[in-house]
Design a protein around this motif. Structure first.
Motif, mmCIF file in Angstrom:
data_model
loop_
_atom_site.group_PDB
_atom_site.id
_atom_site.type_symbol
_atom_site.label_atom_id
_atom_site.label_comp_id
_atom_site.label_asym_id
_atom_site.label_seq_id
_atom_site.Cartn_x
_atom_site.Cartn_y
_atom_site.Cartn_z
ATOM 1 N N GLY A 74 25.455 31.361 -21.056
ATOM 2 C CA GLY A 74 24.051 31.274 -21.414
ATOM 3 C C GLY A 74 23.678 29.827 -21.688
ATOM 4 O O GLY A 74 24.499 28.912 -21.547
ATOM 5 N N LEU A 75 22.438 29.619 -22.094
ATOM 6 C CA LEU A 75 21.966 28.265 -22.384
ATOM 7 C C LEU A 75 22.762 27.593 -23.497
ATOM 8 O O LEU A 75 22.963 26.386 -23.482
ATOM 9 N N LEU A 76 23.218 28.371 -24.454
ATOM 10 C CA LEU A 76 23.992 27.802 -25.560
ATOM 11 C C LEU A 76 25.297 27.165 -25.082
ATOM 12 O O LEU A 76 25.817 26.248 -25.724
ATOM 13 N N HIS A 77 25.793 27.618 -23.956
ATOM 14 C CA HIS A 77 27.021 27.026 -23.407
ATOM 15 C C HIS A 77 26.812 25.576 -22.973
ATOM 16 O O HIS A 77 27.780 24.827 -22.838
ATOM 17 N N LEU A 78 25.574 25.169 -22.766
ATOM 18 C CA LEU A 78 25.311 23.755 -22.472
ATOM 19 C C LEU A 78 25.709 22.875 -23.648
ATOM 20 O O LEU A 78 26.173 21.747 -23.461
ATOM 21 N N LEU A 79 25.557 23.397 -24.863
ATOM 22 C CA LEU A 79 25.987 22.647 -26.039
ATOM 23 C C LEU A 79 27.513 22.582 -26.128
ATOM 24 O O LEU A 79 28.067 21.627 -26.666
ATOM 25 N N SER A 80 28.185 23.580 -25.574
ATOM 26 C CA SER A 80 29.653 23.519 -25.473
ATOM 27 C C SER A 80 30.058 22.379 -24.549
ATOM 28 O O SER A 80 30.997 21.625 -24.849
ATOM 29 N N LEU A 81 29.340 22.252 -23.441
ATOM 30 C CA LEU A 81 29.626 21.154 -22.513
ATOM 31 C C LEU A 81 29.309 19.800 -23.149
ATOM 32 O O LEU A 81 30.046 18.828 -22.942
ATOM 33 N N LEU A 82 28.233 19.737 -23.927
ATOM 34 C CA LEU A 82 27.917 18.514 -24.664
ATOM 35 C C LEU A 82 29.080 18.137 -25.584
ATOM 36 O O LEU A 82 29.489 16.976 -25.641
ATOM 37 N N THR A 83 29.630 19.121 -26.260
ATOM 38 C CA THR A 83 30.758 18.885 -27.159
ATOM 39 C C THR A 83 31.969 18.376 -26.386
ATOM 40 O O THR A 83 32.608 17.390 -26.791
ATOM 41 N N LEU A 84 32.279 19.025 -25.288
ATOM 42 C CA LEU A 84 33.445 18.624 -24.487
ATOM 43 C C LEU A 84 33.258 17.258 -23.831
ATOM 44 O O LEU A 84 34.235 16.599 -23.474
ATOM 45 N N TRP A 85 32.018 16.808 -23.688
ATOM 46 C CA TRP A 85 31.722 15.464 -23.174
ATOM 47 C C TRP A 85 31.719 14.432 -24.302
ATOM 48 O O TRP A 85 32.262 13.336 -24.160
ATOM 49 N N ALA A 86 31.110 14.769 -25.435
ATOM 50 C CA ALA A 86 30.908 13.800 -26.517
ATOM 51 C C ALA A 86 32.204 13.420 -27.220
ATOM 52 O O ALA A 86 32.375 12.263 -27.610
#
Length: 135
Positions: A74-86
């Motif tokens: 879902g859209l919230l998984h984009l924040l997971s990707l942000l975390t894995l990038w940051a």
């Protein structure tokens, strides 16, 4: 006690909550504490390891609210990707002495990975924390 058993999360959600709670406490401390000390460095390493772990872990939790991609994300998984990038961005930035990049990656991680995602988890109907806190 019936309330607790009635709303028991899946094991992966429970593990995520166990990891993200210390992240929130440690992250909040690190945001406001003096920067550059040996303790800040050690606490920051623990924080980044826990955040990276929880960011990866959330990819295995299916979206509960809203549209899904591949019947899982879902859209919230984009924040997971942000975390894995940051996390790696901040880690390698500070290793090479780039304090500015490290600072902004950590701010994005804290705001997106903890405040936005946590706020959504608490406020969105149908999510475990919303059900636990408001039902």
């Amino acid at each position: 006690m019936y309330f607790v058993f009635m709303y028991t999360p899946s094991p992966i959600v429970f593990l995520h909550l166990l990891v993200v709670l210390p992240c929130f406490l440690l992250g909040t401390y690190l945001v406001f504490a003096k920067k550059g000390s040996a303790f800040h460095s050690r606490a920051g390493k623990v924080y980044m390891i826990l955040m990276f772990f929880t960011g990866g872990l959330t990819l295995f939790i299916p979206a509960q609210v809203g549209a899904r991609v591949l019947n899982h994300f879902g859209l919230l998984h984009l924040l997971s990707l942000l975390t894995l990038w940051a996390v790696p961005r901040a880690w390698f930035a500070i290793k090479r002495g780039d304090v500015k990049t490290h600072k902004w990656a950590m701010i994005r991680l804290y705001v997106g990975g903890l405040l936005l995602a946590g706020g959504f988890a608490i406020l969105a109907k149908g999510r475990y924390l919303n059900t636990l806190l408001f039902n």
